[in-house]
Design an enzyme around this catalytic site. Structure first.
Site, short mmCIF file in Angstrom:
data_model
loop_
_atom_site.label_atom_id
_atom_site.label_comp_id
_atom_site.label_asym_id
_atom_site.label_seq_id
_atom_site.Cartn_x
_atom_site.Cartn_y
_atom_site.Cartn_z
N ASN A 1 -8.73 -0.29 7.34
CA ASN A 1 -7.83 0.43 7.41
C ASN A 1 -7.42 0.32 9.16
O ASN A 1 -8.04 0.72 9.72
CB ASN A 1 -8.05 1.99 7.17
CG ASN A 1 -6.69 2.75 7.35
OD1 ASN A 1 -5.73 2.29 7.76
ND2 ASN A 1 -6.94 3.93 7.36
N ARG B 1 -13.16 5.40 -1.69
CA ARG B 1 -13.28 5.50 -0.27
C ARG B 1 -14.15 6.43 0.12
O ARG B 1 -14.79 7.44 -0.65
CB ARG B 1 -11.69 6.03 0.15
CG ARG B 1 -11.83 6.28 1.64
CD ARG B 1 -10.43 6.97 2.04
NE ARG B 1 -10.30 8.02 2.94
CZ ARG B 1 -9.31 8.41 3.44
NH1 ARG B 1 -8.05 8.17 3.21
NH2 ARG B 1 -9.40 9.42 4.50
N TYR C 1 0.83 -1.20 0.02
CA TYR C 1 -0.04 0.01 -0.18
C TYR C 1 0.96 1.32 -0.22
O TYR C 1 1.89 1.14 0.75
CB TYR C 1 -1.15 -0.01 1.31
CG TYR C 1 -1.74 1.18 1.20
CD1 TYR C 1 -2.84 1.45 0.25
CD2 TYR C 1 -1.82 2.11 2.21
CE1 TYR C 1 -3.69 2.34 0.21
CE2 TYR C 1 -2.63 3.33 2.46
CZ TYR C 1 -3.65 3.30 1.36
OH TYR C 1 -4.50 4.36 1.23
N ASP D 1 -2.87 5.62 -2.73
CA ASP D 1 -3.93 6.62 -2.37
C ASP D 1 -3.80 7.78 -3.17
O ASP D 1 -2.81 8.29 -3.28
CB ASP D 1 -3.56 6.94 -0.76
CG ASP D 1 -4.45 8.01 -0.46
OD1 ASP D 1 -5.41 8.44 -0.80
OD2 ASP D 1 -4.20 8.26 0.89
N ASP E 1 -6.06 10.29 -2.99
CA ASP E 1 -6.83 11.26 -2.48
C ASP E 1 -8.19 11.70 -2.91
O ASP E 1 -9.06 10.65 -3.33
CB ASP E 1 -5.81 12.64 -2.28
CG ASP E 1 -4.95 12.64 -1.32
OD1 ASP E 1 -5.04 11.71 -0.38
OD2 ASP E 1 -3.96 13.43 -1.26
N GLU F 1 -13.95 4.32 5.54
CA GLU F 1 -12.69 4.77 6.35
C GLU F 1 -13.36 5.07 7.81
O GLU F 1 -14.55 5.21 8.03
CB GLU F 1 -12.34 6.09 6.21
CG GLU F 1 -11.24 6.82 6.92
CD GLU F 1 -9.88 6.03 7.00
OE1 GLU F 1 -10.00 4.98 7.53
OE2 GLU F 1 -9.00 6.74 6.51
N CYS G 1 -6.86 13.99 7.12
CA CYS G 1 -6.75 12.63 7.58
C CYS G 1 -8.00 11.93 7.99
O CYS G 1 -8.73 12.76 8.51
CB CYS G 1 -5.92 12.41 8.65
SG CYS G 1 -5.66 10.88 9.33
N ASP H 1 -1.11 15.69 5.98
CA ASP H 1 -1.91 15.01 5.05
C ASP H 1 -3.11 15.88 4.84
O ASP H 1 -4.24 15.46 5.33
CB ASP H 1 -2.19 13.44 5.56
CG ASP H 1 -2.93 12.86 4.57
OD1 ASP H 1 -3.18 13.18 3.58
OD2 ASP H 1 -3.67 11.84 5.19
N HIS I 1 -7.40 4.31 -5.11
CA HIS I 1 -8.71 4.56 -4.42
C HIS I 1 -8.89 6.39 -4.39
O HIS I 1 -7.81 7.06 -4.14
CB HIS I 1 -9.01 4.14 -3.04
CG HIS I 1 -7.91 4.28 -1.98
ND1 HIS I 1 -7.85 5.66 -1.38
CD2 HIS I 1 -6.96 3.87 -1.25
CE1 HIS I 1 -7.06 5.68 -0.35
NE2 HIS I 1 -6.27 4.76 -0.26
#
Length: 303
Positions: free
Chosen positions: A213, A161, A48, A89, A91, A191, A126, A62, A116
């Site tokens: 996650n 996501r 990942y 990722d 975003d 998430e 985050c 982040d 994703h």
């Protein structure tokens, strides 16, 4: 030597096969391409590449400050270093639907097995922090549809996501997940789920694979791989774990150096020169080109 021995399409097919296998897929997060060699050697199913890690490596929080160019470059470096599938990722897709489409093609070109795209507003934060917000369902669906329509390799995994659980609750999250799956998402990353029962509810809500996650210091309990598989989770990521382990060791080492003027006490916990050379396959490069300087560890104080 040099790079992966498998093509991007081979890795994408392996990713899809893993998600359909009935065995949970374990994807530790790599904070450097070299870490993928260890992840592969230790028998994990994939790698990942976390947006938080990529931002933090640059000394940034982040919150969506990294660019598509930066992410695509690190994704290409990471994917080329391993035979395992890499999930990256992306975003929010770096914008709205058209940006998500371009992001998909850029990351496809980088050789990843999947990506994703999330439903937070820009600028994002985050997923385990309070105060985040999500876009409406129509916008979230358009992002995923754009990504799906933009891919050229049908084996590239497009995952959606959703951060709705932390904003509007579980019922809203399952409804959002259904809409995203209906838009063509190959898998759902829900998430900040609060319990195994919530993962089970998400499993019951959609027919596509779901991801858990397991990030430390977040809102989710750190369930075991077996616990997650028992409630129907198909894939689990450990996004920032290796970075946290490494940075903890670095900080302890610097404290020791500052206090004692030497890192002698840290040597037993360091990776040896021989082990590092093994991971980068130094001997294969020397065998390939006799112009490459060979090495002899016999005169080193320790391997």
């Amino acid at each position: 030597m040099l790079s992966s021995t498998r093509t991007p399409n081979e890795k994408r097919k392996a990713f899809r096969a893993g998600l359909a296998s009935g065995t949970i897929q374990r994807f530790p997060g790599a904070f450097t391409p070299l870490a993928t060699r260890l992840i592969q050697e230790k028998g994990f199913e994939g790698v990942y590449l976390s947006g938080a890690v990529m931002a933090n490596e640059l000394g940034l929080p982040d919150i969506g400050l990294t660019t598509l160019t930066e992410v695509a470059l690190r994704a290409a470096q990471t994917a080329s270093a391993t035979d395992l599938p890499v999930l990256v990722d992306a975003d929010t897709g770096f914008g709205e639907p058209m940006n998500a489409a371009r992001t998909t093609q850029a990351l496809e070109d980088a050789g990843v097995a999947g990506l994703h795209i999330e439903d937070q507003v820009n600028p994002k934060r985050c997923g385990h922090l309070d105060g985040k917000d999500v876009v409406d369902t129509t916008t979230a669906v358009r992002r995923i549809r754009a990504a799906v329509s933009a891919r050229r390799d049908p084996d590239l995994v497009i995952m959606a996501r959703t951060d709705v659980r932390g904003v509007e609750g579980l019922t809203a999250a399952t409804e959002r997940a259904k809409a995203l799956a209906g838009a063509g998402a190959d898998a759902i990353f829900a998430e900040a789920m609060g319990s195994l029962e919530e993962f089970a509810a998400m499993r019951a809500a959609v027919d596509v694979p779901i991801l858990a996650n397991m990030t430390e210091f977040g809102k989710s309990e750190l369930f075991t791989v077996q616990q997650l598989q028992d409630v129907g989770v198909d894939m689990v990521i450990f996004p920032v774990s290796l970075l946290r382990i490494a940075m903890g060791a670095i900080e302890r080492g610097l404290d020791d150096l500052a206090a004692n003027g030497s890192l002698r006490a840290q040597v037993p916990s360091m990776q040896t020169r021989a082990r590092l050379y093994e991971l980068v396959d130094y001997a294969a490069y020397a065998a390939f080109d006799d112009g490459v300087a060979t090495f002899d560890l016999a005169n080193n104080r320790a391997d």
